[in-house]
Design a protein around this motif. Structure first.
Motif, PDB file in Angstrom:
ATOM      1  N   ALA A  73     -20.118  -2.871  -5.350  1.00 55.08           N
ATOM      2  CA  ALA A  73     -20.896  -2.185  -6.384  1.00 55.08           C
ATOM      3  C   ALA A  73     -21.742  -1.060  -5.807  1.00 55.08           C
ATOM      4  N   VAL A  74     -22.201  -1.211  -4.570  1.00 54.20           N
ATOM      5  CA  VAL A  74     -23.126  -0.224  -4.025  1.00 54.20           C
ATOM      6  C   VAL A  74     -22.471   0.790  -3.097  1.00 54.20           C
ATOM      7  N   CYS A  75     -21.272   0.467  -2.537  1.00 55.97           N
ATOM      8  CA  CYS A  75     -20.661   1.438  -1.621  1.00 55.97           C
ATOM      9  C   CYS A  75     -19.141   1.484  -1.727  1.00 55.97           C
ATOM     10  N   ASN A  76     -18.578   0.865  -2.763  1.00 62.81           N
ATOM     11  CA  ASN A  76     -17.120   0.894  -2.977  1.00 62.81           C
ATOM     12  C   ASN A  76     -16.339   0.362  -1.785  1.00 62.81           C
ATOM     13  N   ASN A  77     -16.895  -0.602  -1.091  1.00 67.32           N
ATOM     14  CA  ASN A  77     -16.211  -1.235   0.035  1.00 67.32           C
ATOM     15  C   ASN A  77     -16.566  -2.709   0.086  1.00 67.32           C
ATOM     16  N   SER A  78     -15.556  -3.540   0.299  1.00 64.41           N
ATOM     17  CA  SER A  78     -15.838  -4.931   0.635  1.00 64.41           C
ATOM     18  C   SER A  78     -16.233  -4.962   2.110  1.00 64.41           C
ATOM     19  N   VAL A  79     -16.605  -6.130   2.614  1.00 60.53           N
ATOM     20  CA  VAL A  79     -16.950  -6.238   4.036  1.00 60.53           C
ATOM     21  C   VAL A  79     -15.768  -5.799   4.891  1.00 60.53           C
ATOM     22  N   PHE A  80     -14.566  -6.273   4.531  1.00 59.74           N
ATOM     23  CA  PHE A  80     -13.405  -5.947   5.354  1.00 59.74           C
ATOM     24  C   PHE A  80     -12.888  -4.538   5.102  1.00 59.74           C
ATOM     25  N   ASP A  81     -13.188  -3.955   3.940  1.00 56.21           N
ATOM     26  CA  ASP A  81     -12.929  -2.523   3.755  1.00 56.21           C
ATOM     27  C   ASP A  81     -13.725  -1.723   4.782  1.00 56.21           C
ATOM     28  N   LEU A  82     -14.985  -2.090   4.951  1.00 56.81           N
ATOM     29  CA  LEU A  82     -15.837  -1.369   5.904  1.00 56.81           C
ATOM     30  C   LEU A  82     -15.285  -1.492   7.319  1.00 56.81           C
ATOM     31  N   LEU A  83     -14.803  -2.670   7.677  1.00 56.03           N
ATOM     32  CA  LEU A  83     -14.249  -2.866   9.016  1.00 56.03           C
ATOM     33  C   LEU A  83     -12.986  -2.035   9.213  1.00 56.03           C
ATOM     34  N   ARG A  84     -12.085  -2.081   8.205  1.00 58.90           N
ATOM     35  CA  ARG A  84     -10.842  -1.298   8.314  1.00 58.90           C
ATOM     36  C   ARG A  84     -11.135   0.194   8.355  1.00 58.90           C
ATOM     37  N   ASN A  85     -12.031   0.643   7.490  1.00 57.92           N
ATOM     38  CA  ASN A  85     -12.318   2.072   7.403  1.00 57.92           C
ATOM     39  C   ASN A  85     -13.182   2.573   8.549  1.00 57.92           C
ATOM     40  N   SER A  86     -13.689   1.643   9.344  1.00 55.70           N
ATOM     41  CA  SER A  86     -14.398   2.005  10.573  1.00 55.70           C
ATOM     42  C   SER A  86     -13.472   1.857  11.780  1.00 55.70           C
ATOM     43  N   PHE A  87     -12.184   1.572  11.523  1.00 52.20           N
ATOM     44  CA  PHE A  87     -11.174   1.408  12.576  1.00 52.20           C
ATOM     45  C   PHE A  87     -11.539   0.261  13.515  1.00 52.20           C
ATOM     46  N   LEU A  88     -12.086  -0.816  12.936  1.00 54.10           N
ATOM     47  CA  LEU A  88     -12.488  -1.970  13.732  1.00 54.10           C
ATOM     48  C   LEU A  88     -11.551  -3.159  13.553  1.00 54.10           C
ATOM     49  N   ILE A  89     -10.635  -3.093  12.598  1.00 52.57           N
ATOM     50  CA  ILE A  89      -9.583  -4.092  12.467  1.00 52.57           C
ATOM     51  C   ILE A  89      -8.296  -3.369  12.084  1.00 52.57           C
ATOM     52  N   PRO A  90      -7.132  -3.928  12.453  1.00 55.99           N
ATOM     53  CA  PRO A  90      -5.865  -3.282  12.116  1.00 55.99           C
ATOM     54  C   PRO A  90      -5.530  -3.458  10.644  1.00 55.99           C
ATOM     55  N   ILE A  91      -4.533  -2.711  10.186  1.00 55.90           N
ATOM     56  CA  ILE A  91      -4.064  -2.791   8.807  1.00 55.90           C
ATOM     57  C   ILE A  91      -2.732  -3.534   8.789  1.00 55.90           C
ATOM     58  N   ARG A  92      -2.547  -4.416   7.830  1.00 57.65           N
ATOM     59  CA  ARG A  92      -1.264  -5.111   7.716  1.00 57.65           C
ATOM     60  C   ARG A  92      -0.223  -4.188   7.088  1.00 57.65           C
ATOM     61  N   PHE A  93       1.010  -4.284   7.572  1.00 55.76           N
ATOM     62  CA  PHE A  93       2.108  -3.578   6.937  1.00 55.76           C
ATOM     63  C   PHE A  93       2.263  -4.078   5.505  1.00 55.76           C
ATOM     64  N   ASN A  94       2.324  -3.142   4.552  1.00 51.59           N
ATOM     65  CA  ASN A  94       2.623  -3.478   3.153  1.00 51.59           C
ATOM     66  C   ASN A  94       1.807  -4.666   2.645  1.00 51.59           C
ATOM     67  N   ASP A  95       0.521  -4.595   2.871  1.00 48.82           N
ATOM     68  CA  ASP A  95      -0.357  -5.708   2.513  1.00 48.82           C
ATOM     69  C   ASP A  95      -0.302  -5.991   1.013  1.00 48.82           C
ATOM     70  N   LYS A  96      -0.082  -7.241   0.654  1.00 47.78           N
ATOM     71  CA  LYS A  96      -0.040  -7.707  -0.736  1.00 47.78           C
ATOM     72  C   LYS A  96       0.974  -6.927  -1.578  1.00 47.78           C
ATOM     73  N   GLY A  97       2.077  -6.559  -0.945  1.00 49.80           N
ATOM     74  CA  GLY A  97       3.156  -5.910  -1.689  1.00 49.80           C
ATOM     75  C   GLY A  97       2.981  -4.422  -1.922  1.00 49.80           C
ATOM     76  N   VAL A  98       1.906  -3.816  -1.382  1.00 46.21           N
ATOM     77  CA  VAL A  98       1.670  -2.378  -1.544  1.00 46.21           C
ATOM     78  C   VAL A  98       2.229  -1.657  -0.326  1.00 46.21           C
ATOM     79  N   GLU A  99       3.192  -0.749  -0.548  1.00 44.10           N
ATOM     80  CA  GLU A  99       3.845  -0.059   0.565  1.00 44.10           C
ATOM     81  C   GLU A  99       2.852   0.817   1.328  1.00 44.10           C
TER      82      GLU A  99
END
Length: 267
Positions: A73-99
């Motif tokens: 609600a306050v920054c358009n990011n979940s906790v793990f969005d912040l981690l991914r968008n800070s390049f602190l965790i990898p991204i899964r291939f086609n996560d949850k069926g999204v290419e």
């Protein structure tokens, strides 16, 4: 896990009454952002969402101890969005069926949709030259692709929406494991190795993306069978040949470390 302060009694009753009053919700939101220096000048800080959505997210987070519910609600990011968008965790291939990433070329380096050649003409010429000159590496491929990151927030109706950001075209370096190998290693151990090499990647090539594994639409983890490093043209095209060489060293090192761990477990 205990909270910092004792839980208030009859909190749900108080929250329900506040949610019935849009003006009260707006006042609550204003009080929150007034306590954050420069929040009004911060783009996308959440100050533009309706007070009722803000209050509902805040109360939901309090009741369920769900920090992500409030952060969206306050920054358009979940906790793990912040981690991914800070390049602190990898991204899964086609996560949850999204290419993601979206392949633009085939295994031979040809555009999958030639009608889009005019869109990618300059980038494709660069990619194709690098593709033709690439080193022969076992179980390795190079593609041109579109990659993106995600954030999450709420609509005006309070529904969760997924927002694509940082969408870029670039070169995807694809590291597969030999077909003869069946990955029986613990997925948590693989993740720890991938994370270690992601940190090395960020030290040498900041803003490169690392992909691994897969999680299906139902949230079930699939065994890791490939790794990927994505180099957006906008960040790396100036010295792309050198950057690919650096990325290959990190990707191959990650793959070999995983394979070595598997051999240890087999003994």
């Amino acid at each position: 896990m205990s909270t910092i302060f004792p839980r208030e009694e009859k909190a749900e009753q108080i929250f329900d009454e506040i949610l019935k009053n849009p003006r009260a919700c707006e006042r609550l939101k204003d009080t929150f952002f007034a306590a954050i220096p420069s929040a009004e000048e911060s783009e996308g800080a959440g100050t533009d969402i309706p007070g009722t959505v803000f209050a509902a997210a805040l109360f939901n987070a309090y009741e369920n101890k769900d920090l992500s519910a409030f952060m969206m609600a306050v920054c358009n990011n979940s906790v793990f969005d912040l981690l991914r968008n800070s390049f602190l965790i990898p991204i899964r291939f086609n996560d949850k069926g999204v290419e993601n990433p979206i392949f633009l070329t085939d295994e031979n380096g040809n555009l999958l949709d030639e009608s889009k050649n005019h869109i990618y003409e300059k980038k494709y010429k660069m990619f194709h030259k690098l593709f033709e000159e690439q080193d022969e590496i076992p179980d390795y491929r190079m593609y041109m692709a579109d990659g993106f990151r995600e954030s999450h927030g709420y609509t005006e109706n309070g529904e969760i929406e997924t927002i694509r950001n940082a969408e870029h075209t670039g070169i995807l370096l694809f590291f597969e494991f030999p077909q003869s190998v069946d990955l029986e290693i613990n997925e948590e151990k693989i993740y720890a190795i991938v994370w270690e090499y992601l940190m090395k990647l960020q030290e040498r090539l900041p803003r490169a993306l690392m992909y691994y594994g897969k999680r299906d639409e139902h949230g079930i983890e699939k065994h890791t069978s490939k790794l990927g490093i994505f180099l957006p043209f906008c960040h790396f095209e100036r010295e792309m040949e050198k950057n690919i060489e650096l990325a290959n060293g990190i990707g191959l090192g990650c793959r070999e470390t995983i394979l070595a761990e598997m051999k240890v477990l087999e003994k």
